[in-house]
Enzyme design. Sequence first.
Site, PDB file in Angstrom:
ATOM      1  N   CYS A 148       0.799  -1.223   0.000  1.00 40.73           N
ATOM      2  CA  CYS A 148       0.000   0.000   0.000  1.00 40.73           C
ATOM      3  C   CYS A 148       0.836   1.279   0.000  1.00 40.73           C
ATOM      4  CB  CYS A 148      -0.941   0.027   1.185  1.00 40.73           C
ATOM      5  SG  CYS A 148      -2.158   1.372   1.056  1.00 40.73           S
TER       6      CYS A 148
ATOM      7  N   CYS B   2      -6.865   2.082  -2.988  1.00 41.69           N
ATOM      8  CA  CYS B   2      -6.116   2.723  -1.914  1.00 41.69           C
ATOM      9  C   CYS B   2      -6.964   3.843  -1.328  1.00 41.69           C
ATOM     10  CB  CYS B   2      -4.793   3.275  -2.443  1.00 41.69           C
ATOM     11  SG  CYS B   2      -3.750   3.971  -1.141  1.00 41.69           S
TER      12      CYS B   2
END
Length: 434
Positions: free
Chosen positions: A188, A363
């Site tokens: 991430c 995200c």
Amino acid sequence: MNIKIKQLIYGANTVRRYGVQACSTTHRCKLLVVGGGTGGCSIAARFARKLRPDDIIVVEPSKVHYYQPLFTLVGAGIKKFKESHRPQCSVLPKNIRWIQDQVVEFDPCNCVVHTCAGDKICYEYMVVAVGLENDYDKITGLKEALDDPKSGVSTIYSPHYCEKTWNNIKCFRGGHAVFTFPTTSGKCSGAAQKIMYLADDYWRRHKKRHLANITYATAGKAIFGVEKYATSLMRVADNRRIAVNYCLDLVELTKIGAVFVDDAGRTITLPYNLLHVTPPMSPPADLRRCTELVTDAGYLHVDPRSLQHQRFGNVFGVGDCLSTPNSKTAAAVSQQTAVVEKNLISVMQSKEPKAEYNGYGACPLLTSYSKGILAEFIYDKKPFETFPFDQSKERRLLYHIKTKVFPYIYWKRMITGKWDGPGKIRKIINPFGK
């Protein structure tokens, strides 16, 4: 002696079987799942509903299962650390065999793996879901600084240091706050910015922001990999008076400051009072050593669409350890596990795998304690949004989705193998979205 759940320990190895106990030097199974993280749990749950109890073995050394996306919220004081993890035995299906050990040698030519305790596991099919590891040693002095409670250095990419991040933010008295992102891809990428925006908002709410200079030092050439969201995030950074520096890779921490190398090979040292580091990451060394399975960079070499191994047809992969060019996020795993489930069943039936992974990743970027941006995209960095509005704009709804909806989906749906991603929702509310 009546024992409902038996445990036999042989050296470092624990084999847990719910209902019936089996432990031996050599184990055999139809499906071996290496790794008990998000992808491993989801795959185990999906196939536990299809195969017999003796057919599935999961090899995972940790007693604790972490919901890693929550570390950002812990680092910002939004969630408590205890909310980020549960016992591993509580998230694995009850009708599988869990070997609490680590695979140290892969032998795909013979369909065998060897564990740290010296056990041998023979399989018919294997799913590799070992994730990524933080390579702290690639930044000189980083581990020592992380372990020093007074250093001002932390990271939300580890359960060991995310609480320290929150303490550093709370106790910050002013000066230079530096947030970094490395040249190597990892989990991430947006998390490195989330904690920065949240720190900025916290200091504003507590009348400290005028005392701080904030720098985002990224080794990349853009603030985010997808142009649509990069444009919005640059606007956020500009509005918050955050200095964004590109092509700077952190290589060392000294008494003077953080030492970076730019794309021309020059060193630049930035003094800091608070430093949040995104460490370089790579697949575990035990996987990287198996050259038959991995690329030159050490990632499991799978077809980017089918997620089947390029050489061994009985091997599939899910999660961050794959060679696929998608963003390494939990959202990506949800679709990958659905694709692997379908394709592995086809292979078990001697059919060609037909399901395709489109590179989906998401995200959720919190930009404050009340708003966020939700980046969703597929291969070739194309936006692929679920909602019928522009998700690149800061919205209160997206903050609540990140902090309340996603944790529920993770614990109740994703790791139980019942969440294939938001595809069905997208077809209903945003069928023509981009």
